[in-house]
Design a protein around this motif. Sequence first.
Motif, PDB file in Angstrom:
ATOM      1  N   GLU A   1       0.868  -1.577   0.145  1.00 27.54           N
ATOM      2  CA  GLU A   1       0.104   0.256   0.094  1.00 27.54           C
ATOM      3  C   GLU A   1       0.623   1.199  -0.013  1.00 27.54           C
ATOM      4  O   GLU A   1       0.209   2.165  -0.948  1.00 27.54           O
ATOM      5  N   SER A   2       1.772   0.878   0.936  1.00 23.69           N
ATOM      6  CA  SER A   2       2.563   2.240   1.222  1.00 23.69           C
ATOM      7  C   SER A   2       3.894   2.307   1.272  1.00 23.69           C
ATOM      8  O   SER A   2       4.161   0.966   1.634  1.00 23.69           O
ATOM      9  N   MET A   3       4.690   3.254   0.949  1.00 24.53           N
ATOM     10  CA  MET A   3       6.369   3.123   1.605  1.00 24.53           C
ATOM     11  C   MET A   3       7.055   4.481   1.882  1.00 24.53           C
ATOM     12  O   MET A   3       6.663   5.117   1.257  1.00 24.53           O
ATOM     13  N   GLU A   4       6.807   4.591   3.712  1.00 21.35           N
ATOM     14  CA  GLU A   4       7.618   5.734   4.214  1.00 21.35           C
ATOM     15  C   GLU A   4       9.086   5.321   4.191  1.00 21.35           C
ATOM     16  O   GLU A   4       9.815   4.511   4.744  1.00 21.35           O
ATOM     17  N   GLU A   5      10.192   6.372   4.706  1.00 24.46           N
ATOM     18  CA  GLU A   5      11.328   6.078   4.626  1.00 24.46           C
ATOM     19  C   GLU A   5      11.484   7.440   5.483  1.00 24.46           C
ATOM     20  O   GLU A   5      11.749   8.547   5.540  1.00 24.46           O
ATOM     21  N   TYR A   6      12.299   7.371   6.282  1.00 23.63           N
ATOM     22  CA  TYR A   6      13.027   7.703   7.872  1.00 23.63           C
ATOM     23  C   TYR A   6      13.512   8.210   7.926  1.00 23.63           C
ATOM     24  O   TYR A   6      14.911   6.972   7.571  1.00 23.63           O
ATOM     25  N   GLN A   7      14.719   8.726   7.614  1.00 20.27           N
ATOM     26  CA  GLN A   7      15.676   9.462   7.876  1.00 20.27           C
ATOM     27  C   GLN A   7      16.367   9.145   9.126  1.00 20.27           C
ATOM     28  O   GLN A   7      15.587   9.918  10.073  1.00 20.27           O
ATOM     29  N   TRP A   8      18.314   8.784   9.019  1.00 23.76           N
ATOM     30  CA  TRP A   8      18.292   8.274  10.969  1.00 23.76           C
ATOM     31  C   TRP A   8      19.859   8.755  10.349  1.00 23.76           C
ATOM     32  O   TRP A   8      20.471   8.212  11.453  1.00 23.76           O
ATOM     33  N   GLY A   9      20.335  10.249  10.437  1.00 23.67           N
ATOM     34  CA  GLY A   9      21.860  10.224  10.446  1.00 23.67           C
ATOM     35  C   GLY A   9      22.594   9.351   8.971  1.00 23.67           C
ATOM     36  O   GLY A   9      21.450   9.360   8.283  1.00 23.67           O
ATOM     37  N   LYS A  10      23.514   9.845   9.499  1.00 18.98           N
ATOM     38  CA  LYS A  10      24.609   9.341   7.917  1.00 18.98           C
ATOM     39  C   LYS A  10      24.394   8.436   8.060  1.00 18.98           C
ATOM     40  O   LYS A  10      24.740   7.835   8.864  1.00 18.98           O
ATOM     41  N   ASP A  11      24.116   7.521   6.501  1.00 18.11           N
ATOM     42  CA  ASP A  11      24.358   6.078   6.431  1.00 18.11           C
ATOM     43  C   ASP A  11      23.408   5.369   7.035  1.00 18.11           C
ATOM     44  O   ASP A  11      23.142   4.270   6.635  1.00 18.11           O
ATOM     45  N   ARG A  12      22.082   5.624   7.971  1.00 16.48           N
ATOM     46  CA  ARG A  12      21.439   5.124   7.524  1.00 16.48           C
ATOM     47  C   ARG A  12      19.883   5.289   7.538  1.00 16.48           C
ATOM     48  O   ARG A  12      19.770   7.066   7.566  1.00 16.48           O
ATOM     49  N   HIS A  13      18.884   5.079   7.220  1.00 14.71           N
ATOM     50  CA  HIS A  13      17.815   4.844   7.515  1.00 14.71           C
ATOM     51  C   HIS A  13      17.120   3.849   7.539  1.00 14.71           C
ATOM     52  O   HIS A  13      17.018   2.972   7.825  1.00 14.71           O
ATOM     53  N   ILE A  14      15.481   4.240   7.605  1.00 14.50           N
ATOM     54  CA  ILE A  14      14.551   2.961   8.389  1.00 14.50           C
ATOM     55  C   ILE A  14      13.614   3.376   6.879  1.00 14.50           C
ATOM     56  O   ILE A  14      12.872   4.639   6.708  1.00 14.50           O
ATOM     57  N   LEU A  15      13.375   2.092   6.892  1.00 10.31           N
ATOM     58  CA  LEU A  15      12.115   2.087   5.775  1.00 10.31           C
ATOM     59  C   LEU A  15      10.885   0.780   6.089  1.00 10.31           C
ATOM     60  O   LEU A  15      10.785   0.186   6.500  1.00 10.31           O
ATOM     61  N   LEU A  16       9.823   1.952   6.286  1.00 10.81           N
ATOM     62  CA  LEU A  16       8.448   1.419   6.864  1.00 10.81           C
ATOM     63  C   LEU A  16       7.436   0.645   5.381  1.00 10.81           C
ATOM     64  O   LEU A  16       7.157   1.817   4.845  1.00 10.81           O
ATOM     65  N   VAL A  17       7.578  -0.272   5.425  1.00  8.14           N
ATOM     66  CA  VAL A  17       6.704  -0.908   3.842  1.00  8.14           C
ATOM     67  C   VAL A  17       5.794  -1.278   4.565  1.00  8.14           C
ATOM     68  O   VAL A  17       5.177  -2.755   5.235  1.00  8.14           O
ATOM     69  N   CYS A  18       4.197  -1.484   3.794  1.00  6.13           N
ATOM     70  CA  CYS A  18       3.143  -1.151   4.916  1.00  6.13           C
ATOM     71  C   CYS A  18       1.939  -2.361   3.039  1.00  6.13           C
ATOM     72  O   CYS A  18       1.775  -1.395   2.316  1.00  6.13           O
ATOM     73  N   LYS A  19       2.489  -3.835   3.335  1.00  7.86           N
ATOM     74  CA  LYS A  19       1.168  -4.843   2.354  1.00  7.86           C
ATOM     75  C   LYS A  19      -0.318  -4.588   2.737  1.00  7.86           C
ATOM     76  O   LYS A  19      -0.781  -3.483   3.473  1.00  7.86           O
TER      77      LYS A  19
END
Length: 273
Positions: free
Chosen positions: A70-88
């Motif tokens: 359904e959707s994908m959201e990306e959260y930045q978390w400092g240098k070289d790191r991030h969090i991706l939330l994928v909602c099926k």
Amino acid sequence: MSGLVSIIVPVYQAQDYIVQTITMVGQQTYGNWELVLVDDKSKDGSVEAIKKALAKYSCRLIEEVPENVESMEEYQWGKDRHILLVCKAKNEGAAKARNTGLSVAKGRYIAFLDADDIWFQDKLAKELAFMEKQRAGFVFCAYEFGDEAGQPTGKVVHVPPQLVYKKALSRTVIFTTTVLIDREKIPDRLIQMPAVYSEDTATWWQILKAGYTAYGLDEVLAVYRRPAKSLSSNKFKAVKRIWNLYRKQEGLSVAASAFYFVFWAYRATVRRI
């Protein structure tokens, strides 16, 4: 090693654990990672808990999404790191949730983590160093059973230094949360999990059957949270699932299946006592 590690977490009804999981990953001593959270159409507040926990990070909606998402959201978390939330868009089980995560993961290395399990802070750093030392494409480590609160019980599962296909058939010692795989050495087609019961075990066999060796780091770097209330039913299900893997997934004869099953049952019993 300094390559990007993609940590894939299938999320389903995990609102009680997922914030702890995010915090735990953020505390890893190895910093070059991305966290791919794949919500498998949870009916509880898992997605809301994730978004609340990550509200302090910038967020953007990714327009191109994989099938059944359904959707994908990306959260930045400092240098070289991030969090991706994928909602099926629909619930399809842990195997397909992990495969969805694999399809969007950008890292050279793949680590699997279940939302209710626990990593030690140096888990990634030590496994990466071990992988480099062994020149391996597939490593795993020892782990300890934990209670419902995640507190270690003292029961440790030790692992062998190496595991090849035929030896793996008689022991399910590779715990999903302890695995680290190098995609430059092992192709994604072998990492993708089949939609069967005990899909993780089937995947490890799939990789090993292709001629790869799994290397075990016999150091406890993870805790397997195991609620006491479902142990007896889990034992029955485990027996049925392992037999079906032998007969249907691996295509072994009854005699060969029985041979491996005897050794598997013995080791599984000793491991859980």
